[in-house]
Design a protein around this motif. Structure first.
Motif, short mmCIF file in Angstrom:
data_model
loop_
_atom_site.label_atom_id
_atom_site.label_comp_id
_atom_site.label_asym_id
_atom_site.label_seq_id
_atom_site.Cartn_x
_atom_site.Cartn_y
_atom_site.Cartn_z
N ASN A 92 0.87 -1.17 0.00
CA ASN A 92 0.00 0.00 0.00
C ASN A 92 0.90 1.22 0.00
N ILE A 93 1.02 1.88 -1.14
CA ILE A 93 1.97 2.96 -1.31
C ILE A 93 1.24 4.29 -1.45
N TYR B 178 12.49 5.22 -1.87
CA TYR B 178 11.83 4.32 -0.92
C TYR B 178 10.32 4.43 -0.97
N GLN B 179 9.79 5.46 -1.65
CA GLN B 179 8.35 5.65 -1.84
C GLN B 179 7.61 5.84 -0.52
N VAL B 180 8.20 6.61 0.36
CA VAL B 180 7.60 6.88 1.68
C VAL B 180 7.89 8.31 2.09
N PRO B 181 7.10 8.86 3.01
CA PRO B 181 7.43 10.17 3.60
C PRO B 181 8.68 10.04 4.48
N ILE B 182 9.34 11.16 4.71
CA ILE B 182 10.52 11.22 5.56
C ILE B 182 10.38 12.38 6.54
N GLU C 184 12.86 0.52 6.33
CA GLU C 184 11.82 -0.36 6.86
C GLU C 184 10.43 0.27 6.81
N THR C 185 10.36 1.54 6.44
CA THR C 185 9.11 2.28 6.56
C THR C 185 7.99 1.69 5.73
N LEU C 186 8.26 1.38 4.47
CA LEU C 186 7.21 0.92 3.57
C LEU C 186 6.58 -0.38 4.06
N ASN C 187 7.42 -1.33 4.47
CA ASN C 187 6.90 -2.61 4.94
C ASN C 187 6.09 -2.46 6.22
N THR C 188 6.59 -1.63 7.15
CA THR C 188 5.86 -1.42 8.40
C THR C 188 4.52 -0.75 8.16
N LEU C 189 4.50 0.27 7.31
CA LEU C 189 3.26 0.96 7.02
C LEU C 189 2.27 0.05 6.31
N ASN C 190 2.77 -0.82 5.45
CA ASN C 190 1.89 -1.74 4.74
C ASN C 190 1.10 -2.59 5.74
N THR C 191 1.77 -3.01 6.80
CA THR C 191 1.12 -3.82 7.83
C THR C 191 0.03 -3.03 8.55
N GLY D 135 3.03 8.81 13.43
CA GLY D 135 3.14 8.20 14.74
C GLY D 135 4.25 7.16 14.84
N LEU D 136 4.54 6.49 13.71
CA LEU D 136 5.52 5.41 13.71
C LEU D 136 6.93 5.86 13.37
N TYR D 137 7.07 6.89 12.53
CA TYR D 137 8.38 7.25 12.01
C TYR D 137 8.68 8.75 12.08
N ALA D 138 8.02 9.45 12.95
CA ALA D 138 8.27 10.89 13.03
C ALA D 138 8.39 11.30 14.50
N LEU D 139 7.89 12.45 14.84
CA LEU D 139 8.14 13.06 16.15
C LEU D 139 7.78 12.17 17.34
#
Length: 210
Positions: A30-31, A97-101, A156-163, A191-195
């Motif tokens: 899910n991208i 990586y097709q994800v936000p940073i 790891e962001t894309l795989n974690t977010l997909n879940t 919530g998972l990869y930011a502040l």
């Protein structure tokens, strides 16, 4: 996540690349596309300002969406605790990586500080802000601003977010599908990869759609 030593530079390792490619070829992800990110970042900025909360005192001084060529990003500046501590952060999109940073840096008494040990101690003393030392932070050259910033490596962001968001495309189907999915995705990612991941005293209220 494994912690890095202080000041360890960012490097895209072969193992990071191989792991990412394996997950891309074995899963239907899910991208959030760069186009969807560009369309949603204004609304997400407003959503974030309305829903970001913290157990420490903070005040957002600047929050705006900027653009470099065709790539849009959010820039924010906030005072934390006492006014002599300033947090700057950006939310941008990594096309590889097709994800936000999420990228961030701190000014202590108007001095930019990249020594993670000194920064951790200064934040505890000035703002009661505690850095999560288990987070894998690197000092990188910002891909849009070309300046040093702290960042969580996005491999790891894309795989974690997909879940976490695999059901969102069904849940948010309907008239405002694109808006709902993009905001839900970005809220989950934040919530998972930011502040809140880096500083647990921060949190974001969850997205609830009727």
């Amino acid at each position: 996540m494994q912690s890095l030593s202080s000041g360890e530079p960012f490097a895209q390792s072969t193992s990071h690349y191989e792991d990412w490619m394996l997950k891309m070829t074995t899963c239907e992800m899910n991208i959030l596309t760069s186009q969807e990110f560009n369309c949603a970042i204004d609304q997400f900025k407003d959503f974030l300002l309305d829903n970001l909360q913290s157990t420490v005192r903070f005040k957002v001084v600047v929050a705006e969406v900027k653009q470099v060529n065709e790539e849009r990003y959010m820039f924010a500046s906030s005072t934390i605790g006492q006014d002599d501590t300033r947090l700057e952060f950006t939310i941008s999109y990594d096309k590889f990586y097709q994800v936000p940073i999420f990228s961030f840096r701190f000014y202590i008494n108007d001095k930019l500080d990249f020594n993670i040990d000194e920064l951790d101690q200064s934040l505890k003393e000035s703002s009661n802000l505690v850095l999560n030392r288990l987070v894998d932070l690197s000092i990188i050259d910002h891909h849009l601003l070309h300046q040093p910033w702290f960042q969580i490596h996005p491999c790891e962001t894309l795989n974690t977010l997909n879940t976490h968001v695999q059901s969102q495309r069904t849940i948010t189907s309907g008239q405002n599908y694109n808006y709902k999915y993009s905001i839900s995705y970005l809220s989950c990612w934040f919530g998972l990869y930011a502040l809140p991941e880096i500083f647990p005293q921060f949190s974001i209220r969850p997205v609830i759609y009727s």
